[in-house]
Design a protein around this motif. Structure first.
Motif, PDB file in Angstrom:
ATOM      1  N   ILE A  66       0.842  -1.194   0.000  1.00  0.00           N
ATOM      2  CA  ILE A  66       0.000   0.000   0.000  1.00  0.00           C
ATOM      3  C   ILE A  66       0.882   1.251   0.000  1.00  0.00           C
ATOM      4  O   ILE A  66       0.620   2.203  -0.733  1.00  0.00           O
ATOM      5  N   GLU A  67       1.940   1.239   0.793  1.00  0.00           N
ATOM      6  CA  GLU A  67       2.855   2.380   0.815  1.00  0.00           C
ATOM      7  C   GLU A  67       3.517   2.582  -0.543  1.00  0.00           C
ATOM      8  O   GLU A  67       3.645   3.713  -1.019  1.00  0.00           O
ATOM      9  N   ALA A  68       3.918   1.481  -1.188  1.00  0.00           N
ATOM     10  CA  ALA A  68       4.545   1.586  -2.505  1.00  0.00           C
ATOM     11  C   ALA A  68       3.553   2.136  -3.539  1.00  0.00           C
ATOM     12  O   ALA A  68       3.915   2.989  -4.364  1.00  0.00           O
ATOM     13  N   LEU A  69       2.313   1.665  -3.497  1.00  0.00           N
ATOM     14  CA  LEU A  69       1.296   2.172  -4.426  1.00  0.00           C
ATOM     15  C   LEU A  69       0.977   3.640  -4.151  1.00  0.00           C
ATOM     16  O   LEU A  69       0.751   4.417  -5.081  1.00  0.00           O
ATOM     17  N   SER A  70       0.952   4.010  -2.895  1.00  0.00           N
ATOM     18  CA  SER A  70       0.698   5.411  -2.532  1.00  0.00           C
ATOM     19  C   SER A  70       1.830   6.306  -3.032  1.00  0.00           C
ATOM     20  O   SER A  70       1.581   7.379  -3.598  1.00  0.00           O
ATOM     21  N   ASP A  71       3.056   5.862  -2.832  1.00  0.00           N
ATOM     22  CA  ASP A  71       4.209   6.617  -3.331  1.00  0.00           C
ATOM     23  C   ASP A  71       4.140   6.763  -4.851  1.00  0.00           C
ATOM     24  O   ASP A  71       4.416   7.828  -5.404  1.00  0.00           O
ATOM     25  N   ARG A  72       3.754   5.696  -5.508  1.00  0.00           N
ATOM     26  CA  ARG A  72       3.666   5.716  -6.975  1.00  0.00           C
ATOM     27  C   ARG A  72       2.602   6.705  -7.447  1.00  0.00           C
ATOM     28  O   ARG A  72       2.819   7.429  -8.428  1.00  0.00           O
ATOM     29  N   ALA A  73       1.462   6.762  -6.759  1.00  0.00           N
ATOM     30  CA  ALA A  73       0.408   7.723  -7.130  1.00  0.00           C
ATOM     31  C   ALA A  73       0.944   9.149  -7.016  1.00  0.00           C
ATOM     32  O   ALA A  73       0.724   9.976  -7.909  1.00  0.00           O
ATOM     33  N   ARG A  74       1.651   9.427  -5.939  1.00  0.00           N
ATOM     34  CA  ARG A  74       2.207  10.777  -5.753  1.00  0.00           C
ATOM     35  C   ARG A  74       3.238  11.096  -6.844  1.00  0.00           C
ATOM     36  O   ARG A  74       3.289  12.204  -7.361  1.00  0.00           O
ATOM     37  N   GLU A  75       4.028  10.097  -7.200  1.00  0.00           N
ATOM     38  CA  GLU A  75       5.049  10.276  -8.229  1.00  0.00           C
ATOM     39  C   GLU A  75       4.408  10.575  -9.599  1.00  0.00           C
ATOM     40  O   GLU A  75       4.905  11.415 -10.344  1.00  0.00           O
ATOM     41  N   LEU A  76       3.304   9.926  -9.910  1.00  0.00           N
ATOM     42  CA  LEU A  76       2.655  10.078 -11.211  1.00  0.00           C
ATOM     43  C   LEU A  76       1.806  11.345 -11.307  1.00  0.00           C
ATOM     44  O   LEU A  76       1.444  11.755 -12.418  1.00  0.00           O
ATOM     45  N   THR A  77       1.482  11.966 -10.186  1.00  0.00           N
ATOM     46  CA  THR A  77       0.576  13.111 -10.181  1.00  0.00           C
ATOM     47  C   THR A  77       1.064  14.250 -11.062  1.00  0.00           C
ATOM     48  O   THR A  77       0.273  14.920 -11.704  1.00  0.00           O
ATOM     49  N   GLY A  78       2.335  14.475 -11.165  1.00  0.00           N
ATOM     50  CA  GLY A  78       2.851  15.593 -11.951  1.00  0.00           C
ATOM     51  C   GLY A  78       3.066  15.298 -13.425  1.00  0.00           C
ATOM     52  O   GLY A  78       3.484  16.170 -14.176  1.00  0.00           O
ATOM     53  N   ARG A  79       2.769  14.092 -13.848  1.00  0.00           N
ATOM     54  CA  ARG A  79       3.008  13.731 -15.239  1.00  0.00           C
ATOM     55  C   ARG A  79       2.119  14.554 -16.179  1.00  0.00           C
ATOM     56  O   ARG A  79       0.995  14.887 -15.848  1.00  0.00           O
TER      57      ARG A  79
END
Length: 186
Positions: A66-79
């Motif tokens: 869940i933490e990895a998926l949450s981090d990934r969502a934050r990372e993709l937000t600026g795309r």
């Protein structure tokens, strides 16, 4: 797990969690709590003291993913392409949920309004992390404005649970997800 626990309680927690991760990987959400207790060499009351519900156990087992998926969502937000970013993240949630037995069950809504202490922390964490990603996609007009992260997680959980006994469940889940995505476009 509170850091103020006695050392033996912290060791028990860590041992139970390690055994639970292996059992859930083998048997999914239906992993036997009694078998977990036996393998961890603790009493079933000790397991239940640390994990008062099956959901609490599944959430603890799923926390890292869940933490990895949450981090990934934050990372993709600026795309730049917000729709592609959202679909990439949702595809990763599908893939994680298929590969990590028990994760989909940890994300389910069980119809019981839990007290705030035992709310579904997995779903809440994903919703919080993905909200800016979805909001930007909606602002860009790439997803209908009434879609919520909770809707998307529920869709994924349904797909993963419906395909978990299919001989090629990962391919089937991905196919159904791709079919559902076609309905997300305005």
């Amino acid at each position: 797990m509170p850091e103020r626990q006695r050392a033996d309680a912290r060791r028990n927690y860590a041992q139970i969690l390690a055994v639970a991760e292996a059992e859930v990987a083998r048997h999914g959400a239906a992993a036997s709590l009694e078998q977990i207790a036996r393998t961890a060499a603790v009493g079933s009351a000790t397991v239940r003291r640390h994990f008062p519900t099956r959901r609490a156990l599944l959430e603890a087992v799923s926390r890292g993913r869940i933490e990895a998926l949450s981090d990934r969502a934050r990372e993709l937000t600026g795309r730049e392409d917000s729709r592609d970013a959202l679909l990439e993240w949702l595809g990763e949630v599908v893939a994680y949920s298929v590969s990590a037995r028990g994760l989909a069950a940890a994300l389910t809504y069980d119809g019981v309004e839990p007290p705030s202490v035992h709310q579904n922390s997995c779903s809440a964490a994903l919703e919080e992390a993905a909200e800016p990603l979805l909001r930007r996609t909606i602002q860009d007009g790439a997803v209908t404005p009434d879609v919520t992260v909770a809707d998307l997680i529920t869709l994924i959980v349904g797909i993963v649970l419906a395909t978990e006994h299919h001989p090629d469940h990962a391919t089937r889940a991905d196919r159904l997800f791709r079919l559902a995505v076609a309905g997300l476009s305005p």
